[in-house]
Design an enzyme around this catalytic site. Structure first.
Site, short mmCIF file in Angstrom:
data_model
loop_
_atom_site.label_atom_id
_atom_site.label_comp_id
_atom_site.label_asym_id
_atom_site.label_seq_id
_atom_site.Cartn_x
_atom_site.Cartn_y
_atom_site.Cartn_z
N ASP A 1 0.80 -1.22 0.00
CA ASP A 1 0.00 0.00 0.00
C ASP A 1 0.84 1.28 0.00
O ASP A 1 0.60 2.21 -0.77
CB ASP A 1 -0.87 -0.07 1.27
CG ASP A 1 -1.87 1.04 1.31
OD1 ASP A 1 -2.57 1.20 0.30
OD2 ASP A 1 -1.93 1.74 2.33
N HIS B 1 5.63 11.04 15.32
CA HIS B 1 5.29 12.35 14.75
C HIS B 1 5.12 13.43 15.83
O HIS B 1 5.62 14.54 15.70
CB HIS B 1 4.00 12.28 13.93
CG HIS B 1 3.96 11.15 12.94
ND1 HIS B 1 5.07 10.73 12.26
CD2 HIS B 1 2.94 10.35 12.52
CE1 HIS B 1 4.73 9.73 11.44
NE2 HIS B 1 3.45 9.48 11.60
N LYS C 1 7.57 16.98 5.84
CA LYS C 1 6.56 17.98 5.48
C LYS C 1 7.20 19.36 5.46
O LYS C 1 7.94 19.72 6.39
CB LYS C 1 5.40 17.96 6.49
CG LYS C 1 4.54 16.70 6.42
CD LYS C 1 3.43 16.76 7.44
CE LYS C 1 2.71 15.42 7.56
NZ LYS C 1 1.78 15.11 6.50
C1 BG6 Z 1 0.90 7.63 9.85
C2 BG6 Z 1 -0.01 6.88 10.78
O1 BG6 Z 1 2.22 7.53 10.27
O2 BG6 Z 1 0.51 8.99 9.82
C3 BG6 Z 1 -1.46 7.04 10.36
O3 BG6 Z 1 0.35 5.52 10.76
C4 BG6 Z 1 -1.81 8.49 10.25
O4 BG6 Z 1 -2.32 6.39 11.28
C5 BG6 Z 1 -0.82 9.20 9.36
O5 BG6 Z 1 -3.11 8.58 9.71
C6 BG6 Z 1 -1.07 10.67 9.35
O6 BG6 Z 1 -0.25 11.23 8.38
P1 BG6 Z 1 -0.63 12.59 7.68
O7 BG6 Z 1 0.54 12.92 6.85
O8 BG6 Z 1 -1.89 12.34 6.92
O9 BG6 Z 1 -0.88 13.54 8.80
#
Ligand code: BG6
Length: 509
Positions: free
Chosen positions: A33, A258, A200
């Site tokens: 994916d 994150h 980002k």
């Molecule tokens: C991923 C997580 O690392 O980050 C997901 O596994 C989450 O669960 C995603 O939805 C969020 O990423 P972004 O870039 O959409 O904020």
């Protein structure tokens, strides 16, 4: 609140974008994916921008049997879908650099075949021994693949790199174990652990904003800042990832990586240079200064929730427990709120309120810095006994920009004041689509720049903060609080911030 704009003066724009040199990209899990959603399109974008050398090849490796032609056809379809173009410029040329090999990750012979294929393709495309192995497979396969890369001597070229997707371990012990296995085959300078938030633009901008402007640094501390809120709210649920997510939960999935990385960038000391280890040293130093959670008062510092059924944008949403492949008795959290303190001179006793959750009222990621109130109001006669705080918001996504709330005189009546919001928005100002985080990260990896990749000690420090919490939760009968899908918060999360007289910012504001 009124919003005022900004304009771009652009006199001193200095841009450096170095194209990658010759290289070969070997992707494990090539039919998966992530590769389909992000990797192939990001590589294609780089190719279109001439940031990937023509001396390049991509070898997809996977369990699924696919011919080169089928792999190229699938890729073509993905790229056309994502770019919304029927024949994007350069696509044919890009596709001609893609190859596929299938096999069993557990068999040594698969690696022998990969090695032979790399040999052929490196020669054909002049890739110059600069080979990148990208792990985009279920994490339980990481140790095995890494060991095979070592024993087949695929890891031994000095220019070889290993890219590892998150999750990197599931607690401190497993992260240490994985790092040990990787270290047997690769040097730390060859290892690129991905946290896509660091790729980002708006997250990278935290560093530029803080350290390329002299006016913020003097007030970026406990003397001027009242508190900081870090939010990563999502309205999406777990999509098709129940098998992974139910074993993971929000603390492992979003918070350990994150959220803590965003916190570190917002709070760290100035690095001595914009160079990988200088930046990463400061990130680790900051993470090490986080006060450990008081286990005996855990609920006052960190709380978890799980979405129940509810409504988002008029659509009925099923509860987490009713999601396909989630066990009906699941105690996995989909929401975390935490109050964090950083024990150093800069931040002592400044609360950092952090929250992340799925199936909330909207998507909104931001870091909001609330400054201390003015000590005295000379506008009390106008009803302003207390003047509202200035708030600086680093908007990460989907709004991408910076807001600064301040008070100003409104024209007209002699005495009239209101809060205005100075608003810098990337899209309005630059008018271009922001590059996908993976573009930055893939290019940096090809260039050998580790600045935006998490180092071993950073991962381990993050796990050492959170593993005691996971242990308590996993060994107790307590359960996450159920919150209705589409809500913003719940009582226990509110109590965590309201106990100091603060309030969560509205999601999407
Ligand atoms: C991923 C997580 O690392 O980050 C997901 O596994 C989450 O669960 C995603 O939805 C969020 O990423 P972004 O870039 O959409 O904020």
């Amino acid at each position: 609140m009124r919003k005022v704009g900004l304009s771009l003066t652009g006199q001193d724009i200095k841009c450096i974008e170095i194209p990658a040199g010759p290289c070969g990209f070997v992707v494990f899990g090539a039919s998966g994916d992530l590769v389909r959603r992000k990797l192939l399109v990001s590589l294609f974008r780089l190719f279109q921008q001439d940031l990937i050398s023509e001396k390049f090849f991509l070898l997809g490796a996977g369990r699924k049997e696919l011919s080169n032609e089928q792999f190229r056809k699938d890729t073509e379809q993905i790229i056309c879908e994502k770019t919304k173009e029927t024949s994007p410029l350069g696509l044919e040329q890009f596709l001609s650099l893609l190859y596929y090999i299938d096999g069993d990750y557990r068999e040594a012979s698969f690696y022998d075949n990969i090695k032979a294929e790399i040999g052929k393709l490196s020669q054909k495309h002049h890739a110059n021994d600069n080979i990148i192995f990208y792990l985009s497979v279920p994490p339980f396969l990481y140790p095995e693949i890494v060991e095979h890369l070592g024993s087949s001597k695929l890891s031994c070229q000095p220019k070889t790199k290993l890219v590892v997707e998150k999750p990197f371990g599931k607690d401190l012990e497993s992260a240490l174990d994985l790092n040990e296995k990787i270290n047997k085959c690769f040097n730390e300078s060859q290892v690129y652990r991905i946290d896509h938030y660091l790729g980002k633009e708006t997250v990278q901008n935290i560093l530029m904003f803080r350290f390329a402007n002299s006016i913020f640094e003097p007030i970026w501390n406990r003397n001027f800042i009242d508190h900081i809120q870090v939010t990563a709210a999502e309205s999406d649920g777990i999509e098709h990832r129940a098998a992974y997510y139910d074993q993971s939960g929000a603390l492992r999935d979003m918070f350990q990586n994150h959220m803590l990385q965003m916190l570190a960038l917002a709070a760290m000391e100035p690095p001595i240079s914009f160079e990988a280890n200088s930046v990463r040293d400061e990130i680790v130093k900051l993470l090490k200064s986080i006060r450990p959670f008081k286990i005996e008062e855990l609920d006052n510092y960190i709380v978890r929730g799980q979405y129940g059924e509810g409504i988002i944008n008029g659509e009925k949403i099923v509860s987490y427990k009713s999601e396909h492949s989630v066990s009906p008795g699941s105690r996995t959290e989909t929401y975390i709120a935490a109050k964090i303190f950083i024990d150093n001179w800069r931040w002592k006793d400044v609360p950092f309120y952090m929250r992340t959750g799925k199936r909330l009222s909207g998507k909104d990621t931001e870091i909001a810095i609330t400054f201390k109130k003015s000590p005295h109001s000379m506008f009390a006669s106008m009803g302003f006994n207390e003047i509202p705080s200035n708030v600086l918001v680093l908007q990460i996504q989907p709004k991408e920009g910076i807001l600064l709330d301040f008070q100003a005189k409104r024209p007209g009546a002699r005495k009239c004041m209101s809060t205005l919001s100075m608003n810098f928005n990337y899209a309005d100002l630059f008018g271009t689509e922001m590059p996908e985080a993976y573009q930055r990260l893939l290019l940096d990896c090809m260039l050998g720049d580790q600045t935006l990749f998490t180092r071993q000690d950073s991962i381990e420090t993050a796990w050492s903060i959170l593993t005691p919490v996971l242990t308590i939760w996993e060994n107790s009968d307590s359960k996450p609080v159920i919150y209705p899908a589409g809500s913003e918060s719940f009582l226990q999360a509110d109590k965590l911030i309201e106990s100091e007289g603060h309030k969560w910012r509205k999601i999407g504001d």
